[in-house]
Design a protein around this motif. Structure first.
Motif, short mmCIF file in Angstrom:
data_model
loop_
_atom_site.label_atom_id
_atom_site.label_comp_id
_atom_site.label_asym_id
_atom_site.label_seq_id
_atom_site.Cartn_x
_atom_site.Cartn_y
_atom_site.Cartn_z
N LEU A 23 1.88 9.59 8.47
CA LEU A 23 2.99 8.63 8.52
C LEU A 23 3.89 8.90 9.72
CD1 LEU A 23 3.91 8.26 4.78
CD2 LEU A 23 2.68 6.69 6.22
N LEU A 24 4.14 10.19 10.01
CA LEU A 24 5.00 10.51 11.16
C LEU A 24 4.33 10.11 12.46
CD1 LEU A 24 6.66 13.95 10.43
CD2 LEU A 24 7.69 11.72 10.50
N GLY A 25 3.00 10.22 12.52
CA GLY A 25 2.29 9.78 13.72
C GLY A 25 2.53 8.31 14.00
N VAL A 26 2.60 7.48 12.94
CA VAL A 26 2.91 6.06 13.16
C VAL A 26 4.38 5.89 13.52
CG1 VAL A 26 2.83 3.78 12.17
CG2 VAL A 26 1.15 5.43 11.54
N ALA A 27 5.27 6.60 12.81
CA ALA A 27 6.70 6.38 13.00
C ALA A 27 7.12 6.74 14.43
CB ALA A 27 7.49 7.20 12.00
N TYR A 28 6.55 7.83 14.97
CA TYR A 28 6.92 8.23 16.33
C TYR A 28 5.97 7.70 17.39
CZ TYR A 28 10.12 11.57 14.23
OH TYR A 28 11.12 12.13 13.52
N GLN A 29 4.94 6.90 16.99
CA GLN A 29 3.95 6.36 17.94
C GLN A 29 3.22 7.47 18.68
OE1 GLN A 29 3.61 2.80 18.70
NE2 GLN A 29 4.73 2.58 16.81
N GLN A 30 2.87 8.55 18.00
CA GLN A 30 2.18 9.68 18.62
C GLN A 30 0.85 9.88 17.91
OE1 GLN A 30 3.25 12.01 21.02
NE2 GLN A 30 5.01 10.71 21.49
N ILE A 31 -0.27 9.51 18.58
CA ILE A 31 -1.58 9.63 17.92
C ILE A 31 -1.98 11.09 17.76
CG2 ILE A 31 -4.01 9.02 18.20
CD1 ILE A 31 -3.14 6.44 19.34
N CYS A 82 0.83 -1.20 0.00
CA CYS A 82 0.00 0.00 0.00
C CYS A 82 0.86 1.25 0.00
CB CYS A 82 -0.92 0.01 1.22
SG CYS A 82 -2.31 -1.07 1.05
N LEU A 83 1.94 1.23 0.81
CA LEU A 83 2.84 2.40 0.83
C LEU A 83 3.44 2.63 -0.55
CD1 LEU A 83 4.98 2.45 4.08
CD2 LEU A 83 3.43 4.16 3.23
N SER A 84 3.87 1.55 -1.22
CA SER A 84 4.50 1.72 -2.53
C SER A 84 3.50 2.28 -3.54
CB SER A 84 5.04 0.39 -3.04
OG SER A 84 5.67 -0.29 -2.00
N ILE A 85 2.26 1.73 -3.54
CA ILE A 85 1.25 2.23 -4.48
C ILE A 85 0.98 3.71 -4.20
CG2 ILE A 85 -1.13 2.00 -5.23
CD1 ILE A 85 -0.97 -0.93 -4.60
N MET A 130 17.67 -2.65 9.16
CA MET A 130 16.67 -2.31 8.14
C MET A 130 16.07 -0.93 8.43
SD MET A 130 13.03 -4.15 7.64
CE MET A 130 11.74 -3.25 6.84
N ILE A 131 15.97 -0.14 7.39
CA ILE A 131 15.36 1.19 7.56
C ILE A 131 13.85 1.01 7.73
CG2 ILE A 131 15.07 3.46 6.55
CD1 ILE A 131 17.49 2.91 4.84
N GLU A 132 13.27 1.74 8.67
CA GLU A 132 11.81 1.69 8.85
C GLU A 132 11.13 2.18 7.57
OE1 GLU A 132 9.39 1.64 11.59
OE2 GLU A 132 10.74 0.17 12.48
N PRO A 133 10.11 1.47 7.07
CA PRO A 133 9.47 1.93 5.82
C PRO A 133 8.80 3.28 5.97
CG PRO A 133 8.27 0.12 6.82
CD PRO A 133 9.56 0.21 7.54
N TRP A 134 8.35 3.61 7.21
CA TRP A 134 7.65 4.90 7.36
C TRP A 134 8.58 6.06 7.08
CZ3 TRP A 134 3.11 3.05 7.47
CH2 TRP A 134 2.78 1.92 8.22
N TYR A 135 9.84 5.95 7.60
CA TYR A 135 10.77 7.06 7.37
C TYR A 135 11.11 7.21 5.89
CZ TYR A 135 11.35 7.27 12.40
OH TYR A 135 11.11 7.40 13.72
N ALA A 136 11.27 6.06 5.20
CA ALA A 136 11.58 6.11 3.77
C ALA A 136 10.44 6.79 3.01
CB ALA A 136 11.81 4.70 3.24
N ALA A 137 9.17 6.42 3.37
CA ALA A 137 8.02 7.02 2.68
C ALA A 137 7.97 8.52 2.95
CB ALA A 137 6.74 6.34 3.16
N VAL A 138 8.23 8.91 4.21
CA VAL A 138 8.21 10.35 4.54
C VAL A 138 9.28 11.08 3.74
CG1 VAL A 138 8.72 11.98 6.38
CG2 VAL A 138 7.19 10.09 6.81
N PHE A 139 10.46 10.44 3.57
CA PHE A 139 11.55 11.06 2.82
C PHE A 139 11.11 11.34 1.38
CE2 PHE A 139 15.48 10.62 0.31
CZ PHE A 139 16.17 11.67 0.85
#
Lengths: 118, 175, 85
Positions: free
Chosen positions: C49-57, A10-13, C1-10
């Motif tokens: 995405l940052l809310g998930v990465a930092y666990q802050q709702i 989902c993230l990739s899409i 492994m890099i967290e996918p959330w940080y990569a997506a935010v980048f």
């Protein structure tokens, strides 16, 4: 494990559609066609990134039982709904304002709104 | 009175959804419940004339409200996916043929027009630009005008969508 | 492994920078308004995405409020463009 793969997919899409939307914003010739790219594709892409977060929250809740993850998922659903509605209405408003300010669709085969002229 | 109650219920529902899981009284803490009721009363007092402007309470029927998620998850999602693939193709290849066409809707209520305009904006390569307030016709910017449509004065709304019959769904929900 | 959330935010932040290029280049005011709208949408996605990465709702609550308030600002810009304000 399956949840991890679903989240990554989902993230990739989402990222792919967001990227295509920005490419359209930079590439298309006039404001209306640019709006097509941004409104549809960034909304769709952001919905998919939100869907990744929702799936992640659900999977974490099932494996750990922490109710904090349910809160995460519900709030993300509300944010995604707010995003979808506001984006559609906002782009409609910008298109109307642009046409009223005298901006014509530059390459256009037909312009019925121009003939109507309230 | 009815607009006040409906706005109050809607605001309270949203507040309860956002604060679920805060305490042990069912799911909410007592402070959150009291704050939610007070804030919803305030919001209802301020906003009652905006939400129910036409004094038309057809949408308060729960059956119609159940139809909305069905519509969003079924035909709407299908059309949105298709539209995005179409626009992705046009972004990559650059084959466009833009133009503004006039679409006859035949819808009568404000909510129906709102839903149709939003569905058109998010779905099939089209963006609603303006609305004729009297005849409720839509002016739609189309990224790829099909051959022959530039000569027509009014296109029927059904012809914009390729897979599902979106206008029929909207008529079922809003009218 | 890099967290996918940080990569997506980048990646999303790079996209925001590209949208800002349209904001500076845009020949007309409407183009700039479209670019601002895009940046707002992407900001909401980044906040989620940052809310998930930092666990802050609380980040996601901020995202909801940001989406609604940026909608109001978009409506005002559109009304100003159309000469109705």
């Amino acid at each position: 494990m399956i949840a991890d793969i679903l989240v990554l997919a989902c993230l990739s899409i989402g990222i792919l559609f967001n990227t295509l939307g920005i490419v359209g914003l930079l590439r298309f010739p006039d404001v209306y066609t640019r709006m097509h790219a941004t409104t549809k594709m960034t909304t769709f892409g952001s919905m998919f990134t939100a869907l990744a977060v929702i799936i992640f929250g659900g999977a974490q809740f099932i494996s750990t039982g922490d109710s904090q993850y349910v809160t995460l998922s519900t709030h993300t659903i509300i944010a995604a709904l707010a995003l979808a509605f506001t984006n559609a209405v906002g782009s409609h408003a910008i298109a109307r304002g642009a046409h009223r300010s005298g901006l014509k669709p530059a390459p256009a085969v037909v312009d019925r709104l121009e003939e109507w002229a309230p | 009175m009815i607009p006040f109650l409906l706005t109050f219920l809607l605001a309270l529902l949203l507040y309860l959804l956002l604060t679920a899981g805060s305490g042990n009284l069912l799911l909410w803490s007592p402070q959150e419940l009291v704050a939610g009721v007070v804030l919803s009363l305030l919001a209802a007092a301020v906003a009652k004339n905006f939400l129910c402007r036409s004094h038309n309470f057809r949408m308060a029927n729960p059956l119609r409200l159940i139809l909305i998620p069905l519509y969003l998850l079924g035909p709407f999602l299908l059309e949105v996916t298709l539209a995005n693939l179409d626009v992705a193709y046009r972004v990559i290849t650059g084959k466009i043929r833009p133009g503004i066409i006039r679409v006859q809707s035949g819808l009568k209520t404000d909510l129906g027009i709102f839903m149709l305009a939003n569905s058109i904006t998010l779905t099939p390569g089209t963006i609603t630009v303006d609305i004729d307030e009297e005849s409720h016709d839509l002016y739609v910017h189309n990224i790829n005008v099909p051959a022959g449509w530039e000569a027509e004065t009014g296109v029927i709304d059904r012809e914009l969508f390729s897979l599902a019959d979106i206008p029929a769904w909207i008529r079922r929900i809003a009218e | 492994m890099i967290e996918p959330w940080y990569a997506a935010v980048f990646v999303l932040v790079i996209l925001v920078c590209l949208a800002l290029a349209r904001l500076f280049l845009g020949p007309t005011a409407a183009d700039r308004a479209v670019a601002v709208d895009t940046v707002n949408t992407l900001s909401v996605a980044v906040l989620i995405l940052l809310g998930v990465a930092y666990q802050q709702i609380i980040f996601i609550d901020v995202a909801i409020v940001y989406a609604v308030l940026s909608f109001v600002s978009t409506l005002y810009i559109a009304k100003y463009l159309g000469g109705e304000l």
